[in-house]
Design a protein around this motif. Structure first.
Motif, mmCIF file in Angstrom:
data_model
loop_
_atom_site.group_PDB
_atom_site.id
_atom_site.type_symbol
_atom_site.label_atom_id
_atom_site.label_comp_id
_atom_site.label_asym_id
_atom_site.label_seq_id
_atom_site.Cartn_x
_atom_site.Cartn_y
_atom_site.Cartn_z
ATOM 1 N N TYR A 9 0.829 -1.201 0.000
ATOM 2 C CA TYR A 9 0.000 0.000 0.000
ATOM 3 C C TYR A 9 0.870 1.261 0.000
ATOM 4 N N ALA A 10 1.949 1.234 0.771
ATOM 5 C CA ALA A 10 2.852 2.383 0.820
ATOM 6 C C ALA A 10 3.500 2.635 -0.535
ATOM 7 N N SER A 11 3.865 1.566 -1.224
ATOM 8 C CA SER A 11 4.461 1.704 -2.548
ATOM 9 C C SER A 11 3.478 2.345 -3.519
ATOM 10 N N TRP A 12 2.236 1.904 -3.433
ATOM 11 C CA TRP A 12 1.189 2.482 -4.286
ATOM 12 C C TRP A 12 0.963 3.956 -3.940
ATOM 13 N N ALA A 13 0.919 4.279 -2.637
ATOM 14 C CA ALA A 13 0.703 5.660 -2.210
ATOM 15 C C ALA A 13 1.821 6.566 -2.709
ATOM 16 N N ALA A 14 3.043 6.069 -2.670
ATOM 17 C CA ALA A 14 4.179 6.852 -3.170
ATOM 18 C C ALA A 14 4.033 7.100 -4.666
ATOM 19 N N ASP A 15 3.589 6.078 -5.402
ATOM 20 C CA ASP A 15 3.395 6.238 -6.845
ATOM 21 C C ASP A 15 2.328 7.288 -7.143
ATOM 22 N N VAL A 16 1.257 7.280 -6.356
ATOM 23 C CA VAL A 16 0.192 8.274 -6.540
ATOM 24 C C VAL A 16 0.740 9.677 -6.295
ATOM 25 N N ALA A 17 1.486 9.837 -5.204
ATOM 26 C CA ALA A 17 2.050 11.149 -4.886
ATOM 27 C C ALA A 17 3.015 11.622 -5.980
ATOM 28 N N LYS A 18 3.850 10.703 -6.467
ATOM 29 C CA LYS A 18 4.794 11.059 -7.534
ATOM 30 C C LYS A 18 4.057 11.501 -8.801
ATOM 31 N N ARG A 19 2.992 10.819 -9.098
ATOM 32 C CA ARG A 19 2.255 11.129 -10.330
ATOM 33 C C ARG A 19 1.565 12.477 -10.248
ATOM 34 N N TYR A 20 0.958 12.770 -9.105
ATOM 35 C CA TYR A 20 0.100 13.953 -9.036
ATOM 36 C C TYR A 20 0.741 15.183 -8.398
ATOM 37 N N ALA A 21 1.853 15.026 -7.692
ATOM 38 C CA ALA A 21 2.525 16.189 -7.108
ATOM 39 C C ALA A 21 2.884 17.237 -8.164
ATOM 40 N N PRO A 22 3.379 16.832 -9.353
ATOM 41 C CA PRO A 22 3.705 17.840 -10.371
ATOM 42 C C PRO A 22 2.476 18.608 -10.869
ATOM 43 N N GLU A 23 1.290 18.056 -10.629
ATOM 44 C CA GLU A 23 0.059 18.732 -11.034
ATOM 45 C C GLU A 23 -0.532 19.577 -9.912
ATOM 46 N N GLY A 24 0.210 19.676 -8.817
ATOM 47 C CA GLY A 24 -0.234 20.517 -7.711
ATOM 48 C C GLY A 24 -1.103 19.820 -6.680
ATOM 49 N N VAL A 25 -1.227 18.502 -6.787
ATOM 50 C CA VAL A 25 -2.027 17.751 -5.812
ATOM 51 C C VAL A 25 -1.131 17.380 -4.636
ATOM 52 N N ASN A 26 -1.473 17.865 -3.450
ATOM 53 C CA ASN A 26 -0.648 17.511 -2.302
ATOM 54 C C ASN A 26 -1.478 17.192 -1.060
ATOM 55 N N THR A 27 -2.781 16.941 -1.240
ATOM 56 C CA THR A 27 -3.647 16.559 -0.129
ATOM 57 C C THR A 27 -4.174 15.154 -0.390
ATOM 58 N N PHE A 28 -3.976 14.266 0.577
ATOM 59 C CA PHE A 28 -4.338 12.864 0.395
ATOM 60 C C PHE A 28 -5.108 12.351 1.605
ATOM 61 N N GLU A 29 -6.236 11.681 1.347
ATOM 62 C CA GLU A 29 -6.985 11.026 2.417
ATOM 63 C C GLU A 29 -6.747 9.522 2.304
ATOM 64 N N ILE A 30 -6.344 8.916 3.412
ATOM 65 C CA ILE A 30 -5.941 7.509 3.395
ATOM 66 C C ILE A 30 -7.132 6.609 3.729
ATOM 67 N N TRP A 31 -7.836 6.204 2.677
ATOM 68 C CA TRP A 31 -8.980 5.289 2.734
ATOM 69 C C TRP A 31 -10.266 6.049 3.057
ATOM 70 N N ASN A 32 -11.360 5.325 2.936
ATOM 71 C CA ASN A 32 -12.695 5.858 3.196
ATOM 72 C C ASN A 32 -13.434 4.925 4.145
ATOM 73 N N GLU A 33 -13.848 5.456 5.272
ATOM 74 C CA GLU A 33 -14.676 4.738 6.247
ATOM 75 C C GLU A 33 -14.147 3.326 6.555
ATOM 76 N N PRO A 34 -12.901 3.238 7.020
ATOM 77 C CA PRO A 34 -12.317 1.923 7.303
ATOM 78 C C PRO A 34 -12.940 1.225 8.506
ATOM 79 N N ASN A 35 -13.810 1.919 9.227
ATOM 80 C CA ASN A 35 -14.433 1.322 10.416
ATOM 81 C C ASN A 35 -15.728 0.579 10.123
ATOM 82 N N ILE A 36 -16.137 0.484 8.846
ATOM 83 C CA ILE A 36 -17.342 -0.281 8.511
ATOM 84 C C ILE A 36 -17.026 -1.352 7.477
ATOM 85 N N THR A 37 -17.771 -2.427 7.562
ATOM 86 C CA THR A 37 -17.514 -3.596 6.724
ATOM 87 C C THR A 37 -17.650 -3.299 5.234
ATOM 88 N N LEU A 38 -18.512 -2.343 4.901
ATOM 89 C CA LEU A 38 -18.706 -2.008 3.493
ATOM 90 C C LEU A 38 -17.392 -1.636 2.818
#
Length: 229
Positions: A9-38
């Motif tokens: 997961y960390a490797s993937w997150a780094a790839d995402v940051a590398k791809r989008y940082a040059p486009e000015g994206v620097n805010t990342f939310e790590i997952w969505n609602e990890p406390n529910i089974t859905l």
């Protein structure tokens, strides 16, 4: 589903940051609602989620030290069907070493059919800082009282089984925005959602929009425009 390993997961997150940082994206939310089974199957696991959060935070910061990392927006749920309440999940996150691996706490303080300014012990909005314990009290007791909460989802369905009507949807958003403006520890508020996803009377998820499915502004659209003006 969940990541097969925190390293992967960390490797993937780094790839995402590398791809989008040059486009000015620097805010990342790590997952969505990890406390529910859905969203975390077969069942929520605070330890596994925290390991992924810690690894992703480190990986993203290595790519972009100025990046802003938000923990996964917690759902205001009750403890049944393997779901874990947001407050209990947050307690477990801290016990598992999450402190220092998020710049803001992600939270989804849904409260319908109640309004944000109406106290209810079950309300996600009330549980943010009015219940005992609360999201804020857990943060404070762990030394994170200075860290903001980012409300990465909030809204109410205007129709469907849990629908509150178009007027109450508008009022809920008006109150939420007013509270966010006057609460120092609320760092951001994201409205869920821009446009209704459909018109199924049996599906709450279709009715959270500021616009109808056909693109017509609902009262919530006018209310939000006025609240943020």
């Amino acid at each position: 589903p969940q990541p097969s390993s925190s390293a992967q997961y960390a490797s993937w997150a780094a790839d995402v940051a590398k791809r989008y940082a040059p486009e000015g994206v620097n805010t990342f939310e790590i997952w969505n609602e990890p406390n529910i089974t859905l969203f975390w199957q077969p069942k929520p696991d605070p330890s596994a989620y925290t390991a992924d959060l810690v690894a992703a935070y480190s990986a993203i910061k290595a790519v972009d030290p100025s990046a802003f990392v938000i923990s996964g927006g917690l759902a205001p749920t009750v403890a049944k069907n393997h779901n874990i309440s947001a407050i209990d999940f947050l307690k477990a996150m801290y016990a598992d070493g999450a402190k220092g691996s998020f710049d803001a706490l992600g939270y989804h303080p849904y409260c319908f059919p109640a309004l944000p300014d109406t106290y209810e012990s079950w309300s996600g909005w009330s549980q943010m800082d009015q219940t005992s314990p609360s999201i804020r009290s857990v943060m404070t007791s762990n030394g994170d009282g200075g860290k903001p909460i980012w409300i990465t989802e909030f809204g109410a369905p205007s129709s469907g089984p849990g629908g509150v009507g178009t007027a109450a949807e508008a009022t809920a958003l008006t109150q939420a925005i007013a509270d966010a403006k006057t609460t120092s520890w609320i760092g951001a508020l994201y409205v869920y959602a821009w446009q209704d996803e459909g018109t199924d009377p049996s599906n709450d998820e279709d009715w959270f929009g500021l616009l109808t499915a056909g693109g017509t502004p609902k009262p919530a659209y006018t209310a939000v425009a006025a609240a943020i003006r």
